[in-house]
Design an enzyme around this catalytic site. Structure first.
Site, PDB file in Angstrom:
ATOM      1  CB  SER A   1      -0.902   0.018   1.244  1.00  0.00           C
ATOM      2  OG  SER A   1      -0.133   0.232   2.426  1.00  0.00           O
TER       3      SER A   1
ATOM      4  CG  MET B   1       1.621   1.662   7.745  1.00  0.00           C
ATOM      5  SD  MET B   1       0.032   2.252   7.078  1.00  0.00           S
ATOM      6  CE  MET B   1      -0.073   3.867   7.867  1.00  0.00           C
TER       7      MET B   1
ATOM      8  CB  VAL C   1       7.695   0.173   8.644  1.00  0.00           C
ATOM      9  CG1 VAL C   1       7.547   1.688   8.563  1.00  0.00           C
ATOM     10  CG2 VAL C   1       6.979  -0.363   9.884  1.00  0.00           C
ATOM     11  CE  LYS C   2       5.702   0.619   0.124  1.00  0.00           C
ATOM     12  NZ  LYS C   2       4.625   0.665  -0.903  1.00  0.00           N
ATOM     13  CB  ILE C   3      12.019   3.510   5.098  1.00  0.00           C
ATOM     14  CG1 ILE C   3      11.452   3.327   6.521  1.00  0.00           C
ATOM     15  CG2 ILE C   3      12.992   4.693   5.074  1.00  0.00           C
ATOM     16  CD1 ILE C   3      12.515   3.085   7.583  1.00  0.00           C
TER      17      ILE C   3
END
Length: 362
Positions: free
Chosen positions: A43, A107, A138-140
Site C-alpha cells: 500500500s 504500511m 514499514v515502508k521507508i
C-alpha cells in the site's frame, strides 16, 4: 491458474498492489489468495487516498475516531492499520508456511518524513508496535536520507520494505544498509533474521523516457534497469560477505518489482509480469494487471541471472539521448513528491469527511 502457477514454480511471489476496506469486506482479497495465489500486499498514500475518497466504507471509522478527538495523521494511521491487520491475518498462513519469507503487508511512513532520518526511525518503530502483526513491513523510501533510517531500523529489528528505488545504484545503497544493520545485530548477539524487501519501480522509467526515444525503444528501459538490478542482486547473494551472513542465519533482502502496471496503452497489459519473471523475487501488481495475467499472461522462462541483454538496451537508450543516471534521481524525487501530494490530499479528504459526517449527525 496455470499462468500464475508458472510464476510460483520458478520461485517468484505475486503480491497485490492495492488495499481497500471494500475488498476486505466483500471477500475479494480472500478470493485473490484462494484463486490467484496472492501471498502479500503493498500500500502507499496514493492507494489509501483513492480508497478513502472513492468509498463510504471508511465513513463510520472516520466519524468514530473524529468524535474521539483523533485527526490528521493519527486518525489515518489508525484507519490504515485496521485494514492492514485484517490483510496481515489473511496472509498469515503464507507467512507461517514459508517461515516468514512470504505473506507480508506494508504500511508507508508519512512521506513528510522523507528527509528526516531520526523522525523516520522513530515513526517506523511506532508503526511496527501499533500494527501488532509479525508480518507487517514499514515502508521507508530509499532516498539518501532514508538509507541511514533503513540501517537503524533493521538493527532495531523493524522489518522494512524499502520503496522508491529506481536504479541499480539506489538498490545497492539500500542493500548495503540492510547488510550493515544485520552485521550489527550479529555483533550485538541479536537474532539475524529481520524481514526486508527492496522495491524497484519499473514502469515510470518508460513513461518518463518515451518522448525522447524512437518507438522501437519504448517500454524497454524499465525492463533493462530491472535486468541490470537483478544481476546485481544475484551477485550480492553470491558474495563472500553475504555468505558469511547467511552462515550466521541471516536471510536475503528480497528484490521486489513495483510499478508493474502497463502505462502505455499500446503495450501489452501483462508486459512487466512476463518480462520480470525471476526466481527469488516478488512482483506486486494492481488488480487490473493481476486479472489480465490470470486471463492471458504467459511465462516463456526465467530472467537470466546475468541480466541478459540489458547492456545493449541501455546503450541504445543512452545513444538516443536519455541520461539514465540523471533520470533515476529525477524519478526518485518525483516519486517522493507525488507521495507528499497524495498525503496532503489524504489529510484534507479525511478532515473534510470528518467535518461533513459530524455535521450530518451520522
Amino acid at each position: 491458474m496455470t499462468h500464475l502457477q508458472s510464476l510460483r514454480d520458478l520461485g517468484q511471489s505475486l503480491w497485490l498492489d492495492n488495499i481497500t476496506r471494500e475488498i476486505l469486506d466483500d471477500g475479494t482479497l480472500q478470493r485473490y489468495i484462494d484463486e490467484y495465489g496472492i501471498t502479500g500486499l503493498t500500500s502507499n498514500p496514493t492507494i489509501f487516498d483513492e480508497a478513502i475518497g472513492n468509498s463510504g466504507a471508511y465513513d463510520a471509522g472516520i466519524r468514530e475516531k473524529a468524535a474521539a478527538d483523533k485527526q490528521g495523521e493519527a486518525l489515518f494511521i489508525e484507519l490504515a492499520l485496521e485494514d492492514l491487520r485484517r490483510a496481515a491475518d489473511l496472509f498469515r498462513p503464507a507467512f507461517d508456511a514459508t517461515g516468514g519469507v512470504d505473506g507480508w503487508v506494508s504500511m508507508e511512513l508519512s512521506p513528510l518524513l522523507a528527509a528526516d532520518t531520526a523522525g523516520s526511525i522513530e515513526a517506523a518503530s511506532r508503526i511496527r508496535a501499533d500494527g501488532a502483526r509479525d508480518n507487517l513491513y514499514v515502508k521507508i523510501p530509499g532516498t539518501p536520507e532514508g538509507v541511514p533510517a533503513i540501517e537503524e531500523s533493521i538493527f532495531a529489528g523493524v522489518p522494512i520494505n524499502v520503496t522508491l528505488l529506481f536504479s541499480t545504484q539506489q538498490y545497492m545503497a539500500v542493500a548495503e544498509a540492510y547488510m550493515r544493520g544485520i552485521e550489527r545485530r550479529i555483533a550485538a548477539g541479536l537474532d539475524p533474521v529481520v524481514g526486508s524487501v527492496a522495491s524497484l519501480f519499473i514502469s515510470r522509467w518508460d513513461k518518463a523516457s518515451a518522448a525522447q526515444l524512437p518507438v522501437e525503444l519504448h517500454n524497454r528501459l524499465g525492463i533493462a534497469v530491472g535486468q541490470q538490478t537483478y544481476r546485481a542482486y544475484r551477485e550480492l547473494l553470491a558474495s563472500d560477505r553475504w555468505k558469511k551472513l547467511a552462515a550466521a542465519g541471516a536471510r536475503p533482502q528480497r528484490l521486489l518489482w513495483a510499478s508493474t502496471g502497463t502505462k502505455d496503452p499500446a503495450a501489452p497489459d501483462t508486459l512487466y509480469i512476463e518480462a520480470l519473471a525471476a526466481p527469488d523475487t516478488i512482483n506486486t501488481v494492481p488488480e487490473k494487471t493481476l486479472r489480465a495475467f490470470a486471463d492471458h499472461g504467459k511465462v516463456d522462462g526465467a530472467m537470466a541471472e546475468d541480466g541478459g541483454d540489458f547492456a545493449d538496451t541501455l546503450g541504445k537508450i543512452t545513444a538516443a539521448g536519455v541520461d539514465i543516471d540523471a533520470l533515476a534521481g529525477q524519478l526518485q524525487r518525483e516519486g517522493a513528491d507525488s507521495f507528499v501530494k497524495s498525503w496532503h490530499q489524504l489529510m484534507q479528504r479525511i478532515a473534510d469527511k470528518a467535518q461533513a459526517l459530524a455535521g450530518s449527525g451520522g
